[in-house]
Design a protein around this motif. Sequence first.
Motif, PDB file in Angstrom:
ATOM      1  N   VAL A 162      87.002   6.421  49.068  1.00  0.00           N
ATOM      2  CA  VAL A 162      85.748   7.173  49.185  1.00  0.00           C
ATOM      3  C   VAL A 162      85.650   8.145  48.015  1.00  0.00           C
ATOM      4  O   VAL A 162      86.622   8.860  47.710  1.00  0.00           O
ATOM      5  CB  VAL A 162      85.697   7.949  50.513  1.00  0.00           C
ATOM      6  CG1 VAL A 162      84.470   8.870  50.565  1.00  0.00           C
ATOM      7  CG2 VAL A 162      85.668   6.983  51.691  1.00  0.00           C
ATOM      8  N   LEU A 163      84.505   8.151  47.362  1.00  0.00           N
ATOM      9  CA  LEU A 163      84.256   9.098  46.265  1.00  0.00           C
ATOM     10  C   LEU A 163      82.915   9.775  46.501  1.00  0.00           C
ATOM     11  O   LEU A 163      81.962   9.141  46.974  1.00  0.00           O
ATOM     12  CB  LEU A 163      84.234   8.396  44.905  1.00  0.00           C
ATOM     13  CG  LEU A 163      85.546   7.743  44.452  1.00  0.00           C
ATOM     14  CD1 LEU A 163      85.580   6.273  44.845  1.00  0.00           C
ATOM     15  CD2 LEU A 163      85.748   7.898  42.944  1.00  0.00           C
ATOM     16  N   THR A 164      82.839  11.052  46.139  1.00  0.00           N
ATOM     17  CA  THR A 164      81.566  11.774  46.259  1.00  0.00           C
ATOM     18  C   THR A 164      81.527  12.938  45.278  1.00  0.00           C
ATOM     19  O   THR A 164      82.576  13.490  44.910  1.00  0.00           O
ATOM     20  CB  THR A 164      81.352  12.309  47.680  1.00  0.00           C
ATOM     21  OG1 THR A 164      80.059  12.947  47.749  1.00  0.00           O
ATOM     22  CG2 THR A 164      82.408  13.343  48.057  1.00  0.00           C
ATOM     23  N   ASN A 165      80.320  13.295  44.868  1.00  0.00           N
ATOM     24  CA  ASN A 165      80.138  14.501  44.057  1.00  0.00           C
ATOM     25  C   ASN A 165      79.594  15.647  44.914  1.00  0.00           C
ATOM     26  O   ASN A 165      79.075  16.633  44.387  1.00  0.00           O
ATOM     27  CB  ASN A 165      79.207  14.237  42.872  1.00  0.00           C
ATOM     28  CG  ASN A 165      77.883  13.617  43.307  1.00  0.00           C
ATOM     29  OD1 ASN A 165      77.552  13.602  44.489  1.00  0.00           O
ATOM     30  ND2 ASN A 165      77.118  13.116  42.344  1.00  0.00           N
ATOM     31  N   GLY A 205      81.123  17.863  46.237  1.00  0.00           N
ATOM     32  CA  GLY A 205      81.863  19.105  45.996  1.00  0.00           C
ATOM     33  C   GLY A 205      81.031  20.142  45.262  1.00  0.00           C
ATOM     34  O   GLY A 205      81.291  21.341  45.383  1.00  0.00           O
ATOM     35  N   ALA A 206      80.043  19.687  44.495  1.00  0.00           N
ATOM     36  CA  ALA A 206      79.088  20.567  43.801  1.00  0.00           C
ATOM     37  C   ALA A 206      79.822  21.704  43.083  1.00  0.00           C
ATOM     38  O   ALA A 206      80.593  21.446  42.159  1.00  0.00           O
ATOM     39  CB  ALA A 206      78.043  21.082  44.773  1.00  0.00           C
ATOM     40  N   ALA A 207      79.622  22.946  43.517  1.00  0.00           N
ATOM     41  CA  ALA A 207      80.231  24.090  42.841  1.00  0.00           C
ATOM     42  C   ALA A 207      81.628  24.402  43.363  1.00  0.00           C
ATOM     43  O   ALA A 207      82.287  25.299  42.840  1.00  0.00           O
ATOM     44  CB  ALA A 207      79.340  25.322  43.016  1.00  0.00           C
ATOM     45  N   ASP A 208      82.102  23.666  44.366  1.00  0.00           N
ATOM     46  CA  ASP A 208      83.410  23.972  44.957  1.00  0.00           C
ATOM     47  C   ASP A 208      84.088  22.686  45.455  1.00  0.00           C
ATOM     48  O   ASP A 208      84.269  22.493  46.665  1.00  0.00           O
ATOM     49  CB  ASP A 208      83.237  24.960  46.118  1.00  0.00           C
ATOM     50  CG  ASP A 208      84.559  25.443  46.686  1.00  0.00           C
ATOM     51  OD1 ASP A 208      85.613  25.159  46.083  1.00  0.00           O
ATOM     52  OD2 ASP A 208      84.536  26.108  47.744  1.00  0.00           O
ATOM     53  N   PRO A 209      84.516  21.817  44.533  1.00  0.00           N
ATOM     54  CA  PRO A 209      85.159  20.557  44.950  1.00  0.00           C
ATOM     55  C   PRO A 209      86.437  20.795  45.747  1.00  0.00           C
ATOM     56  O   PRO A 209      86.708  20.055  46.705  1.00  0.00           O
ATOM     57  CB  PRO A 209      85.447  19.857  43.622  1.00  0.00           C
ATOM     58  CG  PRO A 209      84.506  20.455  42.646  1.00  0.00           C
ATOM     59  CD  PRO A 209      84.320  21.874  43.070  1.00  0.00           C
ATOM     60  N   ASP A 247      92.908   8.570  48.188  1.00  0.00           N
ATOM     61  CA  ASP A 247      92.008   7.707  48.962  1.00  0.00           C
ATOM     62  C   ASP A 247      90.605   8.281  49.004  1.00  0.00           C
ATOM     63  O   ASP A 247      89.639   7.547  49.200  1.00  0.00           O
ATOM     64  CB  ASP A 247      92.530   7.579  50.401  1.00  0.00           C
ATOM     65  CG  ASP A 247      93.913   6.973  50.441  1.00  0.00           C
ATOM     66  OD1 ASP A 247      94.030   5.773  50.179  1.00  0.00           O
ATOM     67  OD2 ASP A 247      94.874   7.709  50.715  1.00  0.00           O
ATOM     68  N   VAL A 248      90.508   9.604  48.881  1.00  0.00           N
ATOM     69  CA  VAL A 248      89.220  10.285  48.860  1.00  0.00           C
ATOM     70  C   VAL A 248      89.193  11.189  47.623  1.00  0.00           C
ATOM     71  O   VAL A 248      90.124  11.978  47.409  1.00  0.00           O
ATOM     72  CB  VAL A 248      89.007  11.146  50.130  1.00  0.00           C
ATOM     73  CG1 VAL A 248      87.634  11.835  50.084  1.00  0.00           C
ATOM     74  CG2 VAL A 248      89.128  10.289  51.382  1.00  0.00           C
ATOM     75  N   VAL A 249      88.153  11.051  46.815  1.00  0.00           N
ATOM     76  CA  VAL A 249      88.028  11.846  45.589  1.00  0.00           C
ATOM     77  C   VAL A 249      86.750  12.672  45.664  1.00  0.00           C
ATOM     78  O   VAL A 249      85.657  12.112  45.832  1.00  0.00           O
ATOM     79  CB  VAL A 249      88.010  10.954  44.333  1.00  0.00           C
ATOM     80  CG1 VAL A 249      87.863  11.813  43.083  1.00  0.00           C
ATOM     81  CG2 VAL A 249      89.274  10.111  44.259  1.00  0.00           C
ATOM     82  N   ILE A 250      86.904  13.990  45.542  1.00  0.00           N
ATOM     83  CA  ILE A 250      85.769  14.918  45.611  1.00  0.00           C
ATOM     84  C   ILE A 250      85.536  15.491  44.221  1.00  0.00           C
ATOM     85  O   ILE A 250      86.459  16.050  43.617  1.00  0.00           O
ATOM     86  CB  ILE A 250      86.071  16.092  46.576  1.00  0.00           C
ATOM     87  CG1 ILE A 250      86.613  15.582  47.922  1.00  0.00           C
ATOM     88  CG2 ILE A 250      84.832  16.964  46.749  1.00  0.00           C
ATOM     89  CD1 ILE A 250      85.628  14.859  48.770  1.00  0.00           C
ATOM     90  N   THR A 251      84.316  15.374  43.717  1.00  0.00           N
ATOM     91  CA  THR A 251      84.010  15.904  42.394  1.00  0.00           C
ATOM     92  C   THR A 251      82.833  16.871  42.469  1.00  0.00           C
ATOM     93  O   THR A 251      82.167  16.998  43.503  1.00  0.00           O
ATOM     94  CB  THR A 251      83.639  14.771  41.403  1.00  0.00           C
ATOM     95  OG1 THR A 251      82.266  14.398  41.593  1.00  0.00           O
ATOM     96  CG2 THR A 251      84.522  13.557  41.602  1.00  0.00           C
ATOM     97  N   GLY A 252      82.608  17.528  41.326  1.00  0.00           N
ATOM     98  CA  GLY A 252      81.397  18.317  41.152  1.00  0.00           C
ATOM     99  C   GLY A 252      80.431  17.514  40.291  1.00  0.00           C
ATOM    100  O   GLY A 252      80.066  16.395  40.645  1.00  0.00           O
ATOM    101  N   ARG A 253      80.073  18.079  39.117  1.00  0.00           N
ATOM    102  CA  ARG A 253      79.045  17.457  38.293  1.00  0.00           C
ATOM    103  C   ARG A 253      79.590  16.281  37.466  1.00  0.00           C
ATOM    104  O   ARG A 253      79.568  16.314  36.236  1.00  0.00           O
ATOM    105  CB  ARG A 253      78.393  18.520  37.422  1.00  0.00           C
ATOM    106  CG  ARG A 253      77.187  18.105  36.583  1.00  0.00           C
ATOM    107  CD  ARG A 253      76.008  17.586  37.347  1.00  0.00           C
ATOM    108  NE  ARG A 253      76.184  16.243  37.881  1.00  0.00           N
ATOM    109  CZ  ARG A 253      75.306  15.645  38.676  1.00  0.00           C
ATOM    110  NH1 ARG A 253      74.208  16.265  39.024  1.00  0.00           N
ATOM    111  NH2 ARG A 253      75.530  14.427  39.140  1.00  0.00           N
ATOM    112  N   MET A 254      80.087  15.284  38.099  1.00  0.00           N
ATOM    113  CA  MET A 254      80.426  14.028  37.428  1.00  0.00           C
ATOM    114  C   MET A 254      79.140  13.221  37.266  1.00  0.00           C
ATOM    115  O   MET A 254      78.238  13.293  38.107  1.00  0.00           O
ATOM    116  CB  MET A 254      81.444  13.250  38.256  1.00  0.00           C
ATOM    117  CG  MET A 254      81.796  11.880  37.674  1.00  0.00           C
ATOM    118  SD  MET A 254      83.050  11.035  38.656  1.00  0.00           S
ATOM    119  CE  MET A 254      84.502  11.924  38.113  1.00  0.00           C
TER     120      MET A 254
END
Length: 443
Positions: free
Chosen positions: A78-81, A83-87, A162-169
């Motif tokens: 699972v990947l998502t951005n 996280g925004a300003a606080d991944p 398994d889960v990746v949280i990003t900000g401004r990718m």
Amino acid sequence: MSTYRIGAGSGFAGDRFEPAEILAARGDLDALVFECLAERTIGLAQQRAATAAGAGFDRLFLDRLAGALPHLSSRTRVLTNAGAADPIGLARSVVDLLAAHPRGAGRRVAAIVGDDVAAQLPADARITGTDLTIADLGDRLVSANAYIGAGAAMRALENGADVVITGRMGDAALFAAPIAVHHGWDDSAPDDMAAPTLVGHLLECAGQLTGGYFADGGRKVVPGLATLGFPFADVASDGVAEFGKVEGTGGLISRATVLEQLLYEIDDPARYKTPDATLDLGDVRIDEVGADRVRVSAASANGRPEQLKVSVGVRDGYLAIGSIAYAGRGARERAELALRIVRERWDVVHGRDPLEVRADLQGYNSLRPWHVPVGDPAEVRARLSLRTFDRSVAALLHREVEALYTNGPAGGGGADLSLKETVGIVSTFIDRDRVAPRVEMVS
């Protein structure tokens, strides 16, 4: 030839929940990506983060993931951005969520940080489309986040996340990362990243590929929009991708829906700049190969940009809106009189420039002011609005609109007043080597 199946779980922060749950349950996915971050969203998140702990990420994502979690295969990344300003903050909350669910046990969570470049951004960096620089923004600057590429997320996946949280990718990079890891492609080689980036570009808006936004009354008919299914792609090791949706879901995938999404937000099709590759879309082939099954091939790259785009959040004062509705014979004339009354009072009573107040007739000319409509509308809403850094001026506009009830034209009703503090977005660029994304393994 091995293929990798990746699905789009959302196209923006407010998207529907159940299409992702259907994909998780019946899509047989290797990866599920939740795109949740629009240009202005991260500026608003930065503003919230500065005033309240835990407010810098999209909290709705936790509900979104909780809905999909019971259906997720153990192999699905699972990947998502979101996280925004606080991944890291979101990653910690996801760890708690996973710990409380049997399907979450053993899943490792990573956060990607380093897209926040407010401290690295040169003061003389020019704001795109203007003669202004970052220094000219002064204390109005809220945030500065670079669109980073797939590399850091690929390192996280290679390290077992398994889960990746990003900000401004970059939106497409979210999808490109797991595809490239699976096929062993090099994130520093634009030719390697062309195919997965194109797949990401086509999937990033989720339902737009399956007929959402494509639908246009009787001209372009899309079946089952109320149960629109979200798309997935099977990506082969030669870069060829076939797009589909779960059988029985609404919507459609056709050459036309794919072609519209291919050109979505594209300025120059020969040089579409992303963090991982400058895509050349000129030779891309789109072929229908079955019902709701479209093959896309021949992605190519013209190198990659030496600079990364930066989304800059700017404090933009207050937006005040006041409106009142008129219906029946002469509705337009009465609404126009209402607009004139407020503007005249703005000048002669309050001593202000009447042109600082925008005046529109909703239902007549507010969306296309250059268009001259034929005939009179049966109902119309007189709307007055202004932007200001002075809250008292916004309150003054509200009082003037509300007073139209008994001091304006006949038959006014349904006055509606709103006030919100706004964050605008401008863009600039930063040298790639000044941005250093990194991985934080949170569990």
